[in-house]
Design a protein around this motif. Structure first.
Motif: not given
Length: 71
Positions: A44-67
């Protein structure tokens, strides 16, 4: 003869790719595997990050609390 071999190799490569794609797109339920709670969260977190087109550090910041479930 060379054209025949080339056509045969091309057909073989295309059929192999088609089988690989069909396996990759198969849902987990059909493959007999049951996802754990953490795996479902990761999916689910990967799907959301992909939808938001997150990359690099921005994706990492999103994924940590999401997971961790803190989002």
């Amino acid at each position: 003869m060379n054209k025949f071999v080339a056509a045969l190799l091309l057909a073989l490569m295309m059929s192999t790719q088609a089988f690989a794609e069909s396996d990759a797109k198969r849902p987990e339920a059909e493959s007999g595997k049951k996802l754990t709670k953490q795996q479902m969260r990761m999916k689910e977190c990967n799907r959301e990050a992909k939808e938001k087109k997150l990359r690099g550090a921005e994706r990492k910041r999103f994924m940590k609390p999401c997971l961790s479930g803190k989002r």
